[in-house]
Write a protein that holds these residues in place. Structure first.
Motif, PDB file in Angstrom:
ATOM      1  N   GLU A  29       0.892  -0.870   0.128  1.00 13.05           N
ATOM      2  CA  GLU A  29      -0.052   0.557   0.277  1.00 13.05           C
ATOM      3  C   GLU A  29       0.730   1.440  -0.445  1.00 13.05           C
ATOM      4  OE1 GLU A  29      -4.148   1.357   2.038  1.00 13.05           O
ATOM      5  OE2 GLU A  29      -2.731  -0.113   2.661  1.00 13.05           O
ATOM      6  N   SER A  30       1.897   1.359   0.601  1.00 12.93           N
ATOM      7  CA  SER A  30       2.780   2.419   0.766  1.00 12.93           C
ATOM      8  C   SER A  30       3.778   2.884  -0.671  1.00 12.93           C
ATOM      9  CB  SER A  30       3.508   2.191   2.042  1.00 12.93           C
ATOM     10  OG  SER A  30       4.870   3.148   2.117  1.00 12.93           O
ATOM     11  N   LEU A  31       4.159   1.374  -1.181  1.00 15.95           N
ATOM     12  CA  LEU A  31       4.531   1.421  -2.915  1.00 15.95           C
ATOM     13  C   LEU A  31       3.935   2.094  -3.552  1.00 15.95           C
ATOM     14  CD1 LEU A  31       5.724  -1.991  -3.043  1.00 15.95           C
ATOM     15  CD2 LEU A  31       7.389   0.442  -2.826  1.00 15.95           C
ATOM     16  N   ASP A  41       3.170   5.834  -2.981  1.00 17.68           N
ATOM     17  CA  ASP A  41       3.908   6.399  -3.676  1.00 17.68           C
ATOM     18  C   ASP A  41       3.920   6.489  -5.025  1.00 17.68           C
ATOM     19  OD1 ASP A  41       5.364   7.195  -0.899  1.00 17.68           O
ATOM     20  OD2 ASP A  41       6.879   4.819  -2.120  1.00 17.68           O
ATOM     21  N   LEU A  42       3.592   5.812  -5.723  1.00 20.70           N
ATOM     22  CA  LEU A  42       3.335   5.518  -7.438  1.00 20.70           C
ATOM     23  C   LEU A  42       2.139   7.041  -7.503  1.00 20.70           C
ATOM     24  CD1 LEU A  42       3.308   2.337  -8.566  1.00 20.70           C
ATOM     25  CD2 LEU A  42       5.729   3.691  -8.799  1.00 20.70           C
ATOM     26  N   LEU A  43       1.299   6.704  -6.696  1.00 24.59           N
ATOM     27  CA  LEU A  43      -0.196   7.307  -7.180  1.00 24.59           C
ATOM     28  C   LEU A  43       0.645   8.842  -6.870  1.00 24.59           C
ATOM     29  CD1 LEU A  43      -3.299   7.873  -6.999  1.00 24.59           C
ATOM     30  CD2 LEU A  43      -3.194   7.238  -4.610  1.00 24.59           C
ATOM     31  N   ARG A  44       1.573   9.017  -6.230  1.00 25.05           N
ATOM     32  CA  ARG A  44       1.773  10.553  -5.954  1.00 25.05           C
ATOM     33  C   ARG A  44       2.241  11.246  -6.665  1.00 25.05           C
ATOM     34  NH1 ARG A  44       6.828  11.984  -3.916  1.00 25.05           N
ATOM     35  NH2 ARG A  44       7.319   9.422  -3.462  1.00 25.05           N
ATOM     36  N   VAL A  45       3.356  10.320  -8.376  1.00 24.48           N
ATOM     37  CA  VAL A  45       3.821  10.695  -9.125  1.00 24.48           C
ATOM     38  C   VAL A  45       2.442  10.624 -10.621  1.00 24.48           C
ATOM     39  CG1 VAL A  45       6.235  10.699  -7.980  1.00 24.48           C
ATOM     40  CG2 VAL A  45       4.868   8.764  -9.177  1.00 24.48           C
ATOM     41  N   ASN A  46       1.644   9.988  -9.772  1.00 20.31           N
ATOM     42  CA  ASN A  46       0.894  10.099 -11.437  1.00 20.31           C
ATOM     43  C   ASN A  46       1.374   8.303 -11.897  1.00 20.31           C
ATOM     44  OD1 ASN A  46      -0.371  12.045 -10.875  1.00 20.31           O
ATOM     45  ND2 ASN A  46       0.689  13.566 -11.300  1.00 20.31           N
ATOM     46  N   ARG A  99      -6.639   2.243  -9.599  1.00 23.48           N
ATOM     47  CA  ARG A  99      -6.053   1.078 -10.091  1.00 23.48           C
ATOM     48  C   ARG A  99      -5.492   0.903  -8.849  1.00 23.48           C
ATOM     49  NH1 ARG A  99      -3.329  -0.868 -14.894  1.00 23.48           N
ATOM     50  NH2 ARG A  99      -1.419  -1.592 -14.190  1.00 23.48           N
ATOM     51  N   LYS A 100      -4.868   1.315  -7.953  1.00 23.88           N
ATOM     52  CA  LYS A 100      -4.387   1.076  -6.682  1.00 23.88           C
ATOM     53  C   LYS A 100      -5.538   0.389  -5.164  1.00 23.88           C
ATOM     54  CE  LYS A 100      -3.801   2.814  -2.376  1.00 23.88           C
ATOM     55  NZ  LYS A 100      -3.926   4.052  -0.847  1.00 23.88           N
ATOM     56  N   MET A 101      -6.529   1.056  -5.854  1.00 20.52           N
ATOM     57  CA  MET A 101      -7.552  -0.498  -4.856  1.00 20.52           C
ATOM     58  C   MET A 101      -8.438  -1.416  -5.499  1.00 20.52           C
ATOM     59  SD  MET A 101      -9.047   1.564  -2.435  1.00 20.52           S
ATOM     60  CE  MET A 101      -7.335   2.553  -2.599  1.00 20.52           C
ATOM     61  N   GLN A 102      -7.858  -1.537  -6.629  1.00 22.96           N
ATOM     62  CA  GLN A 102      -7.944  -3.133  -7.402  1.00 22.96           C
ATOM     63  C   GLN A 102      -7.178  -4.460  -7.280  1.00 22.96           C
ATOM     64  OE1 GLN A 102     -10.795  -4.544  -9.385  1.00 22.96           O
ATOM     65  NE2 GLN A 102      -9.807  -5.884  -8.792  1.00 22.96           N
ATOM     66  N   ILE A 103      -6.283  -2.826  -7.172  1.00 21.27           N
ATOM     67  CA  ILE A 103      -4.523  -3.910  -7.113  1.00 21.27           C
ATOM     68  C   ILE A 103      -4.799  -4.383  -5.250  1.00 21.27           C
ATOM     69  CG2 ILE A 103      -1.845  -3.756  -6.201  1.00 21.27           C
ATOM     70  CD1 ILE A 103      -1.580  -1.605  -9.255  1.00 21.27           C
ATOM     71  N   LEU A 104      -4.572  -3.706  -4.254  1.00 21.76           N
ATOM     72  CA  LEU A 104      -5.101  -3.924  -3.465  1.00 21.76           C
ATOM     73  C   LEU A 104      -6.546  -5.272  -2.905  1.00 21.76           C
ATOM     74  CD1 LEU A 104      -5.215  -0.901  -1.533  1.00 21.76           C
ATOM     75  CD2 LEU A 104      -3.041  -2.101  -1.594  1.00 21.76           C
ATOM     76  N   LYS A 105      -7.222  -4.792  -3.707  1.00 21.73           N
ATOM     77  CA  LYS A 105      -8.285  -5.876  -3.727  1.00 21.73           C
ATOM     78  C   LYS A 105      -7.798  -6.792  -3.756  1.00 21.73           C
ATOM     79  CE  LYS A 105     -13.004  -7.060  -5.665  1.00 21.73           C
ATOM     80  NZ  LYS A 105     -13.333  -6.629  -6.506  1.00 21.73           N
ATOM     81  N   ASN A 106      -7.094  -7.533  -5.040  1.00 21.12           N
ATOM     82  CA  ASN A 106      -6.368  -8.749  -5.503  1.00 21.12           C
ATOM     83  C   ASN A 106      -4.990  -8.724  -4.984  1.00 21.12           C
ATOM     84  OD1 ASN A 106      -7.448  -8.638  -7.732  1.00 21.12           O
ATOM     85  ND2 ASN A 106      -6.424  -7.468  -9.750  1.00 21.12           N
TER      86      ASN A 106
END
Length: 163
Positions: A136-138, A141-146, A152-159
């Motif tokens: 989630e932290s990674l 970090d990726l979200l912060r720099v677009n 995608r973050k929510m889907q990845i965490l769900k997976n």
């Protein structure tokens, strides 16, 4: 398997300060081609981008190979030299990491092994390289720099939680 980084991946790793962690996660070498080096480092420094200086230092400190690639025979199928060289290098053995969704579609159609940077981190999580908190932290970090999106973050965490 070599990990071939395109320009946007290099930039995202540097901006998110994840380049060293990325190298810790891979057992095989990371490489870039000369057109990615030209775009990220040479042109970036000429334009005064601080992350270009950081990219240069990262490449030098870690002795990341910069591969010259003749793209003339395949560039017609891709947008630019960087995409084309990623395709050629994957065909020689490796996987391209890019967050350019259009490039991924072209690379996959051409039969090249590729994935987005956020999916790379998901696969390393699924291989038990780190815990869900770190994932989630990674992603933050990726979200912060677009380099990813909230969806995608929510889907990845769900997976990840299905694991």
């Amino acid at each position: 398997m070599r990990w071939i980084l395109d320009a946007n991946t290099m930039i995202y790793l540097i901006k998110a300060n994840l380049q060293d962690f990325f190298l810790q996660l891979i057992q095989d070498p990371a490489i870039i081609d000369s057109s990615v080096h030209e775009e990220v480092v040479v042109q970036g420094i000429a334009r005064g981008y601080l992350d270009a200086v950081a990219a240069k230092k990262f490449l030098e400190d870690n002795q990341v190979p910069i591969m010259p690639v003749d793209v003339s025979s395949d560039i017609i199928n891709f947008k630019d030299a960087g995409e084309t060289s990623c395709y050629i290098l994957t065909k020689q053995g490796g996987a391209c990491i890019t967050s350019d969704t259009r490039a991924i579609k072209k690379l996959k159609i051409a039969g090249a092994s590729c994935m987005q940077l956020d999916i790379f981190f998901l696969t390393k999580f699924l291989d038990n390289n780190f815990d869900e908190t770190k994932l989630e932290s990674l992603l933050d970090d990726l979200l912060r720099v677009n380099a990813t999106t909230p969806e995608r973050k929510m889907q990845i965490l769900k997976n990840a939680r299905k694991k």
